[in-house]
Design a protein around this motif. Structure first.
Motif, short mmCIF file in Angstrom:
data_model
loop_
_atom_site.label_atom_id
_atom_site.label_comp_id
_atom_site.label_asym_id
_atom_site.label_seq_id
_atom_site.Cartn_x
_atom_site.Cartn_y
_atom_site.Cartn_z
N LYS A 22 36.06 42.86 47.58
CA LYS A 22 36.00 41.96 47.85
C LYS A 22 34.48 41.27 46.42
O LYS A 22 34.95 39.27 46.85
N ASP A 61 43.42 36.43 63.37
CA ASP A 61 43.47 35.14 64.37
C ASP A 61 42.10 34.33 64.29
O ASP A 61 41.76 33.46 63.96
N SER A 96 33.17 40.65 63.21
CA SER A 96 34.84 41.30 61.84
C SER A 96 33.77 41.21 60.81
O SER A 96 33.62 39.98 60.45
N VAL A 97 34.05 42.26 59.92
CA VAL A 97 33.86 42.68 59.03
C VAL A 97 35.22 41.15 58.20
O VAL A 97 33.90 40.65 57.44
N GLY A 98 36.03 41.61 58.10
CA GLY A 98 36.52 40.34 56.89
C GLY A 98 36.94 39.29 57.40
O GLY A 98 36.66 38.64 57.03
N VAL A 131 36.81 50.42 68.09
CA VAL A 131 36.70 49.15 66.74
C VAL A 131 38.47 48.88 67.01
O VAL A 131 39.10 47.65 66.97
N ARG A 176 41.46 57.62 56.70
CA ARG A 176 40.66 58.76 57.02
C ARG A 176 40.82 59.87 57.77
O ARG A 176 40.57 60.77 56.86
C1 EPZ Z 1 36.43 46.65 57.55
O1 EPZ Z 1 38.17 46.08 58.00
C2 EPZ Z 1 37.44 47.57 56.49
N1 EPZ Z 1 38.70 47.61 55.37
C3 EPZ Z 1 37.85 48.77 57.14
O2 EPZ Z 1 38.10 49.31 56.36
C4 EPZ Z 1 36.63 49.38 58.61
O3 EPZ Z 1 36.99 49.84 59.23
C5 EPZ Z 1 36.54 47.77 59.18
O4 EPZ Z 1 36.36 46.74 58.56
C6 EPZ Z 1 35.07 47.69 59.85
O5 EPZ Z 1 34.09 48.19 59.68
C7 EPZ Z 1 38.24 46.74 54.77
O6 EPZ Z 1 36.99 46.21 54.66
C8 EPZ Z 1 39.40 46.37 53.43
P1 EPZ Z 1 37.21 44.35 61.03
P2 EPZ Z 1 38.44 44.77 58.89
O7 EPZ Z 1 37.58 42.49 60.51
O8 EPZ Z 1 37.72 43.33 58.31
C9 EPZ Z 1 39.58 42.63 64.72
C10 EPZ Z 1 38.67 52.17 55.76
O9 EPZ Z 1 39.36 52.90 56.56
N2 EPZ Z 1 40.15 41.68 64.52
O10 EPZ Z 1 35.64 44.16 61.60
O11 EPZ Z 1 39.79 44.69 58.36
C11 EPZ Z 1 40.14 43.69 64.79
O12 EPZ Z 1 42.03 44.97 65.32
C12 EPZ Z 1 38.79 50.77 56.44
O13 EPZ Z 1 38.15 51.69 54.29
C13 EPZ Z 1 40.80 40.84 65.56
O14 EPZ Z 1 41.12 41.23 66.22
O15 EPZ Z 1 38.13 44.92 60.15
C14 EPZ Z 1 39.23 45.32 64.69
O16 EPZ Z 1 39.99 45.80 65.96
C15 EPZ Z 1 40.16 51.00 57.57
N3 EPZ Z 1 41.52 39.88 64.28
C16 EPZ Z 1 38.16 44.37 64.87
O17 EPZ Z 1 38.84 42.99 65.24
C17 EPZ Z 1 40.68 39.73 63.45
O18 EPZ Z 1 41.06 37.50 62.71
C18 EPZ Z 1 37.38 44.91 63.77
O19 EPZ Z 1 38.42 44.89 62.46
C19 EPZ Z 1 40.39 40.22 62.50
C20 EPZ Z 1 39.77 41.40 63.28
#
Ligand code: EPZ
Length: 469
Positions: free
Chosen positions: A60, A160, A199-201, A364, A424
């Motif tokens: 990032k 989304d 959400s992290v992303g 999660v 993982r």
């Molecule tokens: C980040 O993913 C990490 N990836 C993941 O690490 C990590 O497991 C995750 O954060 C949780 O800490 C990166 O940083 C590249 P989220 P991210 O958005 O940002 C739902 C690893 O092994 N959601 O926090 O994609 C989603 O489906 C990886 O290093 C929506 O519904 O995670 C999930 O169930 C795997 N809509 C939950 O939120 C959205 O638009 C958390 O996802 C976005 C997310």
């Protein structure tokens, strides 16, 4: 005789072939010449490993460099395939990426230009990072094209929240057969956004878009993982104005221009926790140089409750199995400061050796316990309850997520041939194979190189007995 297992996370043959392809590409990116590792297990892992910058920050931070007018310098960058994908994507957009020395990247965005969609599409297939290019590209070019996203197959992983946030900034989102085209003819304007889930992303998406948007953005229910705090630190170095209030609220006051940064990436706490679990499961003793206590506090508590020993030092943390029986635990994955979802997979291997019943609730991702099927074939007693054991609060709206794994131990693990399903999960299979008596083969090895730097060399340093094939 070892048995060949296909770990079916609910994916079909095409997905299996896709995984193998992703694994081969990832291996090639880091110069890993093997598809499989043949492990003669049953020996403790003992020695030292060095952990560098976090995959989930460094990638990032590289995207953030697109926001600056001058070059950025990122230090402690690990050699993993995710970094090489983001490097190539940045290059496709005209960013000059050089590496004057191992672990250092200089990112010069002065010639940012439109990339050919095919170029981006070819790279993006195996990464989640392209979605985070939206804000910086909208500021630089007024347009972003986002192909179908990859990343670990651990659930639906929708975008989304990201798209809703971009719309709130005034962006127009058009879906086409190619992917998603996002435009901002009038630029981006600060917005009031409340995420349905921290959400992290999506939090990173808002940060990267808001820092140069007109006006102030208020982001409620933001994620506050240490990697996000490090990204905020980077953005502040670049000239951004960001502050926080209690209850996960972040404010960002947009500024006209940002400049480059110089930053050392926060250590990879997921890698550190993985090696800690490996020490426990193999009756080993591993010094993880570069690991720090604060970002691992929640993990360290669980590690101690299971019966693992650790010693926090200036330059890292030593993790070891102190002898005697391990104890069962109840864990529920959560957003920070809770127990990270990325930690549960390696830990479950160690929990197969605890005396009694452990329960791991995954809240999660909806498909992050599928990897346990292979552990069961290796002799573990793990029952996954796909609907959870009881009604816990639904963490992510609209979706059913409470999977629970009930692990009864201790069980002797025996060898098997297994295919890595995701990053993982893959590392967990390495740990299981190292802990098991006999000779196991772990294939789709490249997927592990997405997030574990030089893991083969590290296994050698820890005295593992294996061959690459
Ligand atoms: C980040 O993913 C990490 N990836 C993941 O690490 C990590 O497991 C995750 O954060 C949780 O800490 C990166 O940083 C590249 P989220 P991210 O958005 O940002 C739902 C690893 O092994 N959601 O926090 O994609 C989603 O489906 C990886 O290093 C929506 O519904 O995670 C999930 O169930 C795997 N809509 C939950 O939120 C959205 O638009 C958390 O996802 C976005 C997310």
């Amino acid at each position: 005789m070892a048995e060949t297992l296909v770990v079916d996370d609910g994916v079909n043959d095409r997905a299996e072939a896709g995984l193998a392809k992703d694994a081969a590409k990832a291996a090639e990116r880091v110069g890993l010449k093997a598809d499989s590792i043949v492990i003669r297990g049953g020996k403790p892992l003992v020695g030292r490993v060095d952990v560098r910058g976090a995959k989930n920050l460094a990638t990032k931070a590289m995207v953030a460099a697109l926001l600056g007018k001058t070059p950025s310098i990122l230090q402690d960058v690990p050699q993993i395939s995710e970094i090489s994908i983001v490097t190539k994507m940045l290059e496709a957009y005209g960013v000059a990426v050089t590496s004057p020395e191992d672990g250092v990247l200089v990112l010069d965005p002065k010639n940012v230009e439109r990339a050919h969609f095919a170029q981006i599409d070819a790279l993006a297939g195996s990464s989640r990072i392209p979605i985070l290019f939206c804000g910086p590209l909208l500021h630089a070019l007024g347009e972003a094209l986002i192909p179908d996203l990859g990343g670990c197959r651990i659930g639906d992983r929708p975008i989304d929240f990201h798209l809703d946030a971009l719309r709130a900034f005034g962006a127009i989102v058009d879906k086409s057969y190619e992917g998603i085209r996002i435009t901002a003819p009038n630029g981006l304007t600060g917005a009031n956004i409340e995420l349905p889930y921290p959400s992290v992303g999506a939090t990173e998406q808002v940060l990267l878009a808001a820092v140069r948007a007109k006006g102030v953005t208020e982001l409620k229910n933001a994620a506050i993982e240490p990697e996000i705090m490090d990204l905020i630190a980077i953005l502040q170095k670049m000239g951004a104005i960001i502050w926080m209030e209690p209850n996960r609220t972040i404010f960002i006051e947009g500024v006209e221009t940002l400049h480059g940064y110089s930053h050392r990436a926060i250590f990879d706490r997921n890698e550190a926790a993985s090696w800690a679990s490996a020490a426990l499961a193999t009756h080993g003793d591993i010094f993880v140089a570069g690991a720090k206590q604060q970002e691992l506090m929640t993990f360290l508590n669980v590690f101690r409750k299971v019966g693992g020993a650790f010693d926090v030092r200036e330059d890292g943390i030593r993790f070891w199995h102190p002898g005697g029986p391990l104890k069962p635990v109840q864990v529920e994955t959560d957003v920070h400061p809770g127990f990270m979802t990325d930690w549960q997979q390696p830990l479950i291997v160690a929990l197969t050796q605890a005396e009694g019943i452990s329960v791991v609730h995954e809240t999660v991702y909806e498909n992050r316990l599928g990897f346990t099927e292979a552990l069961v074939e290796m002799g573990a007693d793990i029952v996954v309850h796909t609907d959870g054991l009881e009604s816990v609060t639904r963490r992510v709206p609209r979706r059913k997520l409470e999977q629970a794994a009930v692990i009864t131990g201790p069980t002797k693990l025996h060898a098997a041939d297994v295919r890595v399903p995701d990053l993982r999960g893959g590392f967990s299979y390495l740990i299981a194979a190292l802990a098991a008596e006999g000779t196991s083969t772990v294939s789709n090895l490249g997927l592990i190189s997405r997030g574990y730097e030089h893991f083969v060399d590290k296994l050698t340093a820890l005295g593992a007995d294996f061959d690459l094939v």
